[in-house]
Design a protein around this motif. Structure first.
Motif, short mmCIF file in Angstrom:
data_model
loop_
_atom_site.label_atom_id
_atom_site.label_comp_id
_atom_site.label_asym_id
_atom_site.label_seq_id
_atom_site.Cartn_x
_atom_site.Cartn_y
_atom_site.Cartn_z
N UNK A 117 0.48 -0.97 0.18
CA UNK A 117 0.32 0.08 -0.34
C UNK A 117 0.81 1.23 0.06
N UNK A 118 1.45 1.61 1.26
CA UNK A 118 2.76 2.66 0.96
C UNK A 118 3.67 2.62 -0.11
N UNK A 119 4.15 1.69 -0.71
CA UNK A 119 4.70 2.32 -2.15
C UNK A 119 3.68 2.34 -3.01
N UNK A 120 2.27 1.43 -3.65
CA UNK A 120 1.63 2.15 -4.59
C UNK A 120 1.55 3.65 -4.40
N UNK A 121 1.45 4.03 -3.22
CA UNK A 121 1.14 5.67 -2.75
C UNK A 121 2.26 6.12 -3.18
N UNK A 122 3.37 5.70 -2.73
CA UNK A 122 4.91 6.76 -3.67
C UNK A 122 4.29 7.10 -4.45
N UNK A 123 3.84 5.90 -5.81
CA UNK A 123 4.28 5.44 -7.01
C UNK A 123 3.57 6.26 -7.81
N UNK A 124 2.49 6.45 -7.30
CA UNK A 124 1.58 7.29 -7.95
C UNK A 124 1.29 8.59 -7.56
N UNK A 125 2.50 9.32 -7.11
CA UNK A 125 2.94 10.03 -6.74
C UNK A 125 4.00 10.82 -8.16
N UNK A 126 4.52 9.70 -8.48
CA UNK A 126 6.18 9.73 -9.29
C UNK A 126 5.34 10.51 -10.98
N UNK A 127 6.22 11.55 -11.01
CA UNK A 127 5.99 11.32 -12.73
C UNK A 127 6.74 10.51 -13.91
N UNK A 128 6.69 8.59 -14.02
CA UNK A 128 6.90 7.60 -15.06
C UNK A 128 7.47 7.96 -16.32
N UNK A 129 6.99 9.24 -16.59
CA UNK A 129 7.36 9.64 -17.72
C UNK A 129 8.75 9.02 -18.61
N UNK A 130 8.69 7.94 -19.57
CA UNK A 130 10.33 7.22 -19.85
C UNK A 130 10.11 6.07 -19.35
N UNK A 131 9.30 5.58 -17.96
CA UNK A 131 9.48 4.60 -17.84
C UNK A 131 9.71 3.03 -18.17
N UNK A 132 10.30 2.50 -19.11
CA UNK A 132 9.71 1.57 -18.78
C UNK A 132 9.27 -0.08 -17.86
N UNK A 133 8.34 -0.54 -18.11
CA UNK A 133 8.41 -1.20 -16.50
C UNK A 133 7.24 -2.69 -17.29
N UNK A 134 7.33 -3.58 -16.46
CA UNK A 134 6.75 -5.06 -16.52
C UNK A 134 6.18 -5.42 -15.70
N UNK A 135 5.31 -6.10 -15.40
CA UNK A 135 3.99 -6.51 -14.16
C UNK A 135 3.91 -7.83 -13.69
N UNK A 136 4.22 -8.29 -13.02
CA UNK A 136 3.56 -9.60 -12.58
C UNK A 136 3.86 -10.45 -11.45
N UNK A 137 2.96 -11.48 -11.32
CA UNK A 137 2.34 -11.45 -9.71
C UNK A 137 1.83 -13.29 -9.33
N UNK A 138 1.69 -13.25 -8.12
CA UNK A 138 1.30 -14.83 -8.01
C UNK A 138 -0.26 -14.60 -7.70
N UNK A 139 -1.01 -15.31 -7.79
CA UNK A 139 -2.41 -15.75 -7.05
C UNK A 139 -3.30 -16.99 -6.60
N UNK A 140 -4.40 -16.69 -7.01
CA UNK A 140 -5.43 -17.95 -6.48
C UNK A 140 -6.62 -18.07 -7.65
#
Length: 155
Positions: A68-91
């Motif tokens: 949650x804290x990381x999400x909030x901090x990320x949501x406040x950044x300007x990420x223009x130019x950042x290349x990203x990929x998302x992954x995870x586990x679930x059920x």
């Protein structure tokens, strides 16, 4: 290329995925830093050619408490130019399979990041050959995508 793999893992499943991704990136000659997302200063993701953001999903498609804290901090950044990929586990017994992966991907895009179109979602832990290969192929595809983006920008 400098790659960052940041993840949240409770049972070790998402960490197992992150380790497979790291091995593939190292095989491609990348410099890789891997760390828990809740242990980093989120601004440091701006220093990498690509960031991999991984999380398990809690409950019915929610971010885990540790994210949650990381999400909030990320949501406040300007990420223009950042290349990203998302992954995870679930059920899959829950209605929103790997919802945290989608939440992170959508937030990265909303904040200006360029997110790899595919999202890696693994049922619990990558223990079958098929799931391990899916993780390896994901890492390879993201590597090639970033390499192509960097080559286009240098022309």
């Amino acid at each position: 290329m400098k790659m960052f793999i940041g993840y949240i893992s409770m049972s070790g499943n998402t960490e197992d995925i992150a380790t497979i991704l790291k091995d593939v990136l190292l095989e491609n000659g990348c410099e890789v830093k891997m760390d828990y997302l809740d242990d980093i200063e989120i601004e440091t993701i701006l220093d990498y050619d690509c960031v991999f953001i991984g999380s398990y999903t809690w409950g019915d498609g929610d971010l885990p408490y540790e994210a949650e804290d990381v999400y909030e901090e990320m949501n406040a950044l300007n990420l223009k130019g950042v290349h990203a990929a998302c992954f995870g586990s679930g059920d899959t017994i829950y209605p929103e399979f790997c919802g945290a992966v989608d939440i992170f991907a959508e937030t990265l895009e909303k904040r200006g990041g360029e997110v790899f179109k595919e999202r890696l979602k693994i049922e619990l832990t990558p223990d079958s050959d098929e799931e391990i290969n899916e993780c390896k192929q994901f890492a390879q595809s993201v590597y090639e995508w970033v390499l192509a983006k960097k080559n286009v920008n240098q022309v």
